[in-house]
Design an enzyme around this catalytic site. Sequence first.
Site, PDB file in Angstrom:
ATOM      1  N   ASP A  34       1.066  -1.344  -0.102  1.00 49.43           N
ATOM      2  CA  ASP A  34       0.000  -0.035   0.087  1.00 49.43           C
ATOM      3  C   ASP A  34       0.925   1.372   0.037  1.00 49.43           C
ATOM      4  O   ASP A  34       0.175   2.418   0.044  1.00 49.43           O
ATOM      5  CB  ASP A  34      -0.751   0.072   1.091  1.00 49.43           C
ATOM      6  N   ASP A 168      13.502  36.899 -11.009  1.00 45.65           N
ATOM      7  CA  ASP A 168      12.550  37.622 -10.495  1.00 45.65           C
ATOM      8  C   ASP A 168      13.201  38.461  -9.292  1.00 45.65           C
ATOM      9  O   ASP A 168      14.179  38.331  -8.837  1.00 45.65           O
ATOM     10  CB  ASP A 168      11.481  36.484  -9.866  1.00 45.65           C
ATOM     11  N   LYS A 192       8.826  39.172 -12.409  1.00 48.56           N
ATOM     12  CA  LYS A 192       8.116  38.296 -12.656  1.00 48.56           C
ATOM     13  C   LYS A 192       6.814  38.399 -11.941  1.00 48.56           C
ATOM     14  O   LYS A 192       6.904  38.623 -10.600  1.00 48.56           O
ATOM     15  CB  LYS A 192       8.895  37.102 -12.521  1.00 48.56           C
ATOM     16  N   ASP A 219      19.303  31.254 -10.560  1.00 54.82           N
ATOM     17  CA  ASP A 219      18.014  30.897  -9.662  1.00 54.82           C
ATOM     18  C   ASP A 219      18.322  30.004  -8.730  1.00 54.82           C
ATOM     19  O   ASP A 219      19.056  29.259  -8.831  1.00 54.82           O
ATOM     20  CB  ASP A 219      16.731  30.498 -10.807  1.00 54.82           C
ATOM     21  N   THR A 227       9.711  29.847 -15.694  1.00 52.90           N
ATOM     22  CA  THR A 227      10.258  30.963 -15.276  1.00 52.90           C
ATOM     23  C   THR A 227      11.593  31.430 -15.987  1.00 52.90           C
ATOM     24  O   THR A 227      12.105  32.303 -16.492  1.00 52.90           O
ATOM     25  CB  THR A 227      10.928  30.892 -13.685  1.00 52.90           C
TER      26      THR A 227
HETATM   27  C1  R5P Z   1      10.821  31.488  -7.423  1.00 49.47           C
HETATM   28  O1  R5P Z   1      10.772  32.090  -6.423  1.00 49.47           O
HETATM   29  C2  R5P Z   1      11.779  30.395  -7.574  1.00 49.47           C
HETATM   30  O2  R5P Z   1      13.240  31.161  -7.226  1.00 49.47           O
HETATM   31  C3  R5P Z   1      11.960  30.060  -8.994  1.00 49.47           C
HETATM   32  O3  R5P Z   1      12.139  31.006  -9.808  1.00 49.47           O
HETATM   33  C4  R5P Z   1      10.677  29.245  -9.288  1.00 49.47           C
HETATM   34  O4  R5P Z   1      10.645  28.306  -8.256  1.00 49.47           O
HETATM   35  C5  R5P Z   1      10.969  28.055 -10.443  1.00 49.47           C
HETATM   36  O5  R5P Z   1       9.809  27.609 -10.715  1.00 49.47           O
HETATM   37  P1  R5P Z   1       9.409  27.358 -12.296  1.00 49.47           P
HETATM   38  O6  R5P Z   1      10.456  26.679 -12.901  1.00 49.47           O
HETATM   39  O7  R5P Z   1       8.043  26.158 -12.300  1.00 49.47           O
HETATM   40  O8  R5P Z   1       9.018  28.379 -12.966  1.00 49.47           O
END
Ligand code: R5P
Length: 302
Positions: A34, A168, A192, A219, A227
């Site tokens: 399960d 962002d 963003k 990032d 993003t």
């Molecule tokens: C957002 O604040 C993070 O730093 C990343 O930019 C975000 O989580 C990326 O997510 P995704 O690839 O789904 O756009």
Amino acid sequence: MKLFSGSSNKPLVQKIAQKLQVRLSPIEIFVFPDGERRVQIQEPVIEEDCVVVQSTNPPVDQNYMELFFIVDALKRSGARSVTAVVPYMGYQRQDHVFRDGEAVSLDVVIKTLEANGVDKFIAFDFHSIKIPELFYVPVVHLSALPLFAEKIKRMIENVEGAVLVSPDMGGIRRIKMLSEMLNNMAYACVVKNRDLATGQVSSDEIRGEVSGKTAYIVDDMISSGKTIDAASNLLSNHGAQKIYVFATHAIFSKDAAEVLQNSLAEDIFVTDTVYIPKEKHFAKLEIISVADMIVDTLNENT
Ligand code: R5P
């Protein structure tokens, strides 16, 4: 030191074990039909300093439960200390209440780990620098930025023609730190917007000069890839000549690999904090290992 591994990122733990020159201690993780898991530590740990490595990427809940059970098993079996190395920590997005009535998921998992008896916590590139404050136990917050800085330094032909880019506003602090590591290299930031209800991303403004330059987007994580894709399109529309991407955690959900391969970025550099299965590899992908950083930290801290 005794080293244990959960099942989420065995290749990274094997590298760590090899570099530390320690044997990976045996552990049984049995899965019932399960889906429930039973964990058994299979050697004595009384009065031992134990380290467990487990990333909590998808399947997030399953990987967290495994981590909770391993920590519990070690504590019940008499370990002197348990250090949890969680290269990627899931549930960081929800680190506070954004809208009335929401749960703070990150606080719940931290409390559970601490109640289980984790003595020390090691993780990479938290989503926000405030996250270590949520813990009562000591936290070592590592970052892949020095690894990225080294790589970017080797790639740059002309510093004047290069710019670091945060996809962002939330990542601006990260970009400033990286810029300092690279002799105050120029940086820019994409504005963003994400609709909290639908998850839709729109990136329509850049603050900073990118025209005619090579852009290095940095990032903390890539999940859907939207993003990065949106930021790359915007940079290209604003005249960026070439685009490279650096991100610590390669979550790669759904069709992210395809989105990234088809994006305007030349190459996507990520680390191995999250194990990337072969089917999610793509031509533009390069993986940089964080194993040495973890080994150095364990040598200093255990
Ligand atoms: C957002 O604040 C993070 O730093 C990343 O930019 C975000 O989580 C990326 O997510 P995704 O690839 O789904 O756009």
